[in-house]
Design a protein around this motif. Sequence first.
Motif, PDB file in Angstrom:
ATOM      1  N   VAL A  17      40.217 -19.324   1.873  1.00  0.00           N
ATOM      2  CA  VAL A  17      40.476 -18.815   3.211  1.00  0.00           C
ATOM      3  C   VAL A  17      39.155 -18.704   3.948  1.00  0.00           C
ATOM      4  N   PHE A  18      39.231 -18.198   5.166  1.00  0.00           N
ATOM      5  CA  PHE A  18      38.087 -18.402   6.025  1.00  0.00           C
ATOM      6  C   PHE A  18      36.981 -17.395   5.840  1.00  0.00           C
ATOM      7  N   THR A  19      35.782 -17.918   5.911  1.00  0.00           N
ATOM      8  CA  THR A  19      34.596 -17.104   5.829  1.00  0.00           C
ATOM      9  C   THR A  19      33.721 -17.507   7.012  1.00  0.00           C
ATOM     10  N   PRO A  20      32.954 -16.584   7.541  1.00  0.00           N
ATOM     11  CA  PRO A  20      32.099 -16.957   8.669  1.00  0.00           C
ATOM     12  C   PRO A  20      30.996 -17.918   8.237  1.00  0.00           C
ATOM     13  N   ALA A  21      30.413 -18.578   9.219  1.00  0.00           N
ATOM     14  CA  ALA A  21      29.347 -19.533   8.947  1.00  0.00           C
ATOM     15  C   ALA A  21      28.264 -18.885   8.106  1.00  0.00           C
ATOM     16  N   SER A  22      27.800 -19.566   7.099  1.00  0.00           N
ATOM     17  CA  SER A  22      26.811 -18.980   6.213  1.00  0.00           C
ATOM     18  C   SER A  22      26.139 -20.078   5.417  1.00  0.00           C
ATOM     19  N   ASP A  23      25.154 -19.680   4.621  1.00  0.00           N
ATOM     20  CA  ASP A  23      24.458 -20.654   3.785  1.00  0.00           C
ATOM     21  C   ASP A  23      25.106 -20.793   2.421  1.00  0.00           C
ATOM     22  N   ALA A  24      25.851 -19.774   2.051  1.00  0.00           N
ATOM     23  CA  ALA A  24      26.477 -19.816   0.747  1.00  0.00           C
ATOM     24  C   ALA A  24      27.739 -18.956   0.787  1.00  0.00           C
ATOM     25  N   ILE A  25      28.682 -19.290  -0.049  1.00  0.00           N
ATOM     26  CA  ILE A  25      29.909 -18.507  -0.146  1.00  0.00           C
ATOM     27  C   ILE A  25      30.021 -17.997  -1.575  1.00  0.00           C
ATOM     28  N   LEU A  26      30.200 -16.688  -1.699  1.00  0.00           N
ATOM     29  CA  LEU A  26      30.274 -16.081  -3.015  1.00  0.00           C
ATOM     30  C   LEU A  26      31.700 -15.598  -3.255  1.00  0.00           C
ATOM     31  N   ASP A  27      32.248 -15.990  -4.377  1.00  0.00           N
ATOM     32  CA  ASP A  27      33.565 -15.489  -4.740  1.00  0.00           C
ATOM     33  C   ASP A  27      33.445 -14.010  -5.091  1.00  0.00           C
ATOM     34  N   ALA A  28      34.355 -13.206  -4.552  1.00  0.00           N
ATOM     35  CA  ALA A  28      34.237 -11.761  -4.738  1.00  0.00           C
ATOM     36  C   ALA A  28      34.170 -11.389  -6.218  1.00  0.00           C
ATOM     37  N   GLY A  29      34.813 -12.172  -7.062  1.00  0.00           N
ATOM     38  CA  GLY A  29      34.807 -11.894  -8.496  1.00  0.00           C
ATOM     39  C   GLY A  29      33.414 -11.960  -9.098  1.00  0.00           C
ATOM     40  N   ALA A  30      32.514 -12.699  -8.440  1.00  0.00           N
ATOM     41  CA  ALA A  30      31.169 -12.865  -8.978  1.00  0.00           C
ATOM     42  C   ALA A  30      30.176 -11.950  -8.279  1.00  0.00           C
ATOM     43  N   PHE A  31      30.701 -10.928  -7.588  1.00  0.00           N
ATOM     44  CA  PHE A  31      29.847 -10.049  -6.790  1.00  0.00           C
ATOM     45  C   PHE A  31      28.733  -9.402  -7.615  1.00  0.00           C
ATOM     46  N   THR A  32      29.085  -8.961  -8.819  1.00  0.00           N
ATOM     47  CA  THR A  32      28.081  -8.263  -9.628  1.00  0.00           C
ATOM     48  C   THR A  32      27.059  -9.218 -10.223  1.00  0.00           C
ATOM     49  N   LYS A  33      27.269 -10.509 -10.054  1.00  0.00           N
ATOM     50  CA  LYS A  33      26.328 -11.474 -10.631  1.00  0.00           C
ATOM     51  C   LYS A  33      25.172 -11.789  -9.700  1.00  0.00           C
ATOM     52  N   ILE A  34      25.083 -11.085  -8.584  1.00  0.00           N
ATOM     53  CA  ILE A  34      24.026 -11.404  -7.615  1.00  0.00           C
ATOM     54  C   ILE A  34      22.629 -11.405  -8.251  1.00  0.00           C
ATOM     55  N   PRO A  35      22.291 -10.388  -9.079  1.00  0.00           N
ATOM     56  CA  PRO A  35      20.963 -10.431  -9.706  1.00  0.00           C
ATOM     57  C   PRO A  35      20.768 -11.682 -10.562  1.00  0.00           C
ATOM     58  N   TYR A  36      21.846 -12.117 -11.205  1.00  0.00           N
ATOM     59  CA  TYR A  36      21.761 -13.320 -12.025  1.00  0.00           C
ATOM     60  C   TYR A  36      21.384 -14.530 -11.171  1.00  0.00           C
ATOM     61  N   PHE A  37      22.069 -14.668 -10.027  1.00  0.00           N
ATOM     62  CA  PHE A  37      21.800 -15.827  -9.178  1.00  0.00           C
ATOM     63  C   PHE A  37      20.364 -15.799  -8.651  1.00  0.00           C
ATOM     64  N   LEU A  38      19.899 -14.596  -8.316  1.00  0.00           N
ATOM     65  CA  LEU A  38      18.529 -14.488  -7.825  1.00  0.00           C
ATOM     66  C   LEU A  38      17.541 -14.874  -8.921  1.00  0.00           C
ATOM     67  N   ALA A  39      17.823 -14.414 -10.142  1.00  0.00           N
ATOM     68  CA  ALA A  39      16.932 -14.736 -11.253  1.00  0.00           C
ATOM     69  C   ALA A  39      16.975 -16.226 -11.560  1.00  0.00           C
ATOM     70  N   PHE A  40      18.150 -16.780 -11.497  1.00  0.00           N
ATOM     71  CA  PHE A  40      18.323 -18.198 -11.779  1.00  0.00           C
ATOM     72  C   PHE A  40      17.557 -19.041 -10.758  1.00  0.00           C
ATOM     73  N   ALA A  41      17.640 -18.653  -9.496  1.00  0.00           N
ATOM     74  CA  ALA A  41      16.936 -19.392  -8.450  1.00  0.00           C
ATOM     75  C   ALA A  41      15.434 -19.335  -8.697  1.00  0.00           C
ATOM     76  N   LYS A  42      14.952 -18.162  -9.134  1.00  0.00           N
ATOM     77  CA  LYS A  42      13.521 -18.046  -9.429  1.00  0.00           C
ATOM     78  C   LYS A  42      13.134 -18.952 -10.580  1.00  0.00           C
ATOM     79  N   ASN A  43      13.985 -18.985 -11.609  1.00  0.00           N
ATOM     80  CA  ASN A  43      13.703 -19.846 -12.749  1.00  0.00           C
ATOM     81  C   ASN A  43      13.752 -21.315 -12.381  1.00  0.00           C
ATOM     82  N   ALA A  44      14.630 -21.650 -11.441  1.00  0.00           N
ATOM     83  CA  ALA A  44      14.702 -23.028 -10.990  1.00  0.00           C
ATOM     84  C   ALA A  44      13.385 -23.434 -10.345  1.00  0.00           C
ATOM     85  N   MET A  45      12.790 -22.505  -9.589  1.00  0.00           N
ATOM     86  CA  MET A  45      11.486 -22.785  -8.995  1.00  0.00           C
ATOM     87  C   MET A  45      10.441 -23.000 -10.082  1.00  0.00           C
ATOM     88  N   LYS A  46      10.558 -22.212 -11.148  1.00  0.00           N
ATOM     89  CA  LYS A  46       9.627 -22.345 -12.264  1.00  0.00           C
ATOM     90  C   LYS A  46       9.772 -23.736 -12.895  1.00  0.00           C
TER      91      LYS A  46
END
Lengths: 60, 791
Positions: B704-733
């Motif tokens: 269903v509809f979400t406003p314009a954004s850079d990314a869409i997060l499924d509400a079920g994965a809400f608590t995983k935000i720190p994981y995604f941030l850490a993963f992005a940092k590791n990807a840079m590494k």
Amino acid sequence: MGVIYILICISVFVAAVFLYLFIKSVKSGQFDDQYTPSVRMLFDDELKKKKNNKSQKQSN
Amino acid sequence: MLNCYHCGNEIIENEMLVFDDKKFCCKGCQTVYELFSDNGLTNYYDFEKNPGAKPKDADAKFNYLENADIVSKLLDFQEGSTQIVRLYIPHIHCSSCIWILENLNTLNSGISQSQVVFSQKKITIVFNSETVSLKEIVLLLASIGYEPYISLENFDNKPKLIDRNLLYKIGVAFFGFGNIMLLSFPEYFNVNDYWIHQYKDFFRYLNIFLALPVFLYSATPYYISAYHSIKAKAFNIDIPMALGIIVMFLRSLVDIFFQDGAGFLDSMCGLVFFMLSGKLIQQTTYNFLSFERDYKSYFPIAVTKIENKAEVPIQVYEIEKGTHLMIRNEELIPVDAVLLSDTAYIDYSFVTGEAVPVEKKSGDKIFAGGKQVGNAIVIEAVNSVSQSYLTQLWSNEVFQKRTSQKLKTITDRASRIFTPALLSIAFIGFIGWSFVSFNDAFNVLTAVLIVACPCALALTAPYTWGNVIRLMGKRKLYLKNTAVIEQLSKADALVFDKTGTLTSNKNQQIKYVGEHLTKEELMAVKNIVRGSNHPLSRRLYMFLPECNIKKPLLFNEIAGKGIEGVFEEYHLRIGSANWLEISDQLVVHDTKVYIEIDHKVKGYFVFENEYRKGIKKLFETLKDRNYQLYVLSGDNNGEEKTLRQLVSVDTQLVFNQKPEDKLRFIENLQSHGKNVLMIGDGLNDAGALAQSNIGISISENVNVFTPASDAILDAGAFTKIPYFLAFAKNAMKTIKMSYCLAISYNIVGLSFALSNQLSPLVAAIIMPVSTATIISFVTLMSGIYAKKSKG
């Protein structure tokens, strides 16, 4: 060894044919939707079969 | 538990319908089944279990499709009586859906062909306008549970041509690469054979011929990009790339014409091929999601105007101040208006994320963006659509500059060092060797440019990002493009919206306050509210414990006030404080439903937004990792206390934020040098999402509809935000490690080049080997980090 001219020309020609076919298939939109056709090919005849079943049932 | 044969929903015991030995939850589902079985379409139920959706009553909703103007705006193609329309159908979700929708012609002979594009949830229908109208087709779809979603976005949105250029270029590059590689082998391995001397000119000239289309056609994106980057005086990675390609080609021509060697045509074509495939990998997009939505994708294309007591469908853009409009159940209010009907329940969950519908009385002002829940209402527009409170947000400049905004990526930064270094090494080599001979100096100069062509460097980012996007997608964070990952790794300030983001707009907590109710009394309440269609009654009904269902002796619903009823020996009144003549001392922010039994007020049920689970832990983890945290809310500070207990100590809570305020808040943080990550959900966050460095919109259901954004997060994965941030940092590494690897290859290559020992064979080995190792290295590393990153 002069035959090598002919052989290589043939091999490049065959490769060119494949390139042509690839471009043609891209142009026809084959790579635009990569999921639906894979499902669609599985159901082709089912509608007909069902209708036959139904008419058989009715004739019974 | 019994499930409906058609839609799979749970069947309420005494509402079960049996037809053809199959059990259905409602008449609607049964009708769809009957329709399918009459037309020999029962195979629908074989591909997938319970594939259907409960058909919704859509009778009057699509009346605007009688208006020829609107219809012609929606059609993709029209010639004579043949018309083609493309419709978005959110329910498309399985193979049964594809099957039934592609067999639409059996249900209506006017439809000649229908084709589904599953990934976009779209159907293209070719039909004969003499036998069937668009409205009939839409109603047919709605009646079988596939109601199309038609919004203002469809209005003059003609289909975009798909860009297939990249695929053509890759095809041509692979053709050149493969053939030249094969034709070069004899020379590499039979250097001193007699026959190769006889035929090598043939091989070499054929190679030039095959390399021409790669050089002139496939590699064009790099020339163009390099040209733009020189013009903008920025050293992006494409300058050494384009330079490498051109030098390789020219040096090969010189070598071949002067009988000096076989040239580097194979390496050149291989390079172009690998680089282009990197681009393809990076293009991973989620077709079924849209990241560019504005209010147009929510707003209807037409509304019902009331003119001289008649209902006329008009286009939304034709609404003027003073126009009277009729809004039916579940319809969206497209314009700021004043309510003329007695009462309305407006669901603003789209806009604010607020789960409980707001009650409005006659004469109240209603803001655009809400949805009416319940009976049809009449409103009077006070603005035109584009001047409404909500839609005005989109005239903010943030929405204009967004597309042209170019971010400096890590590859660009690396190439700012790499490119000048490379050019100076080439120049020094040239000077050094020119003391020996001019010919050698030329060879060294070109060899340096060839071998240092930053293939491995430039491939690192696309392959890493491509893989990370895919891995995050698996974990329910869908990114718009690869640039987002880098931004994600840099974020240091996290801003959360409250309503709809920290709270769930799906579930709400219902609490009972007051005198204890006995089991029998609860049963009476449940049976009374069962008869009401009021949204609060529905929720209360779902909330109350299971019990026997009986028809109440008396049931009387008074619109806007409450319900009066008699159940067994109880006389109940359920409704607002006003109606029950209770003076509510507390400030009324919460939605309450009062219960009066036998003329005695017992207490009330209070509807609260429920906070998502795991917020406390989420905020603590984020705080431990030194992120600055903010919570923005459009509401007043009524909930500050509750919120304080949930979030970490130094989280800033800001209340009473209008959509523009949220945008300014983000802007202000950015002016203090922060990289802001905003997480929001509703249309009122759209401005803030656009302004922030990365806007993530959260959604209970990503379809269903979400406003314009850079990314869409499924509400079920809400608590995983720190994981995604850490993963992005590791990807840079990972990328940085891979750069070290690429540089070491370059050093090996450069030592060959500077000592004037670079033969075509060495180049032909170094190039693919470095490419293969880099690609496998980054794929492996990002896979490992996907598992190892801390959540």
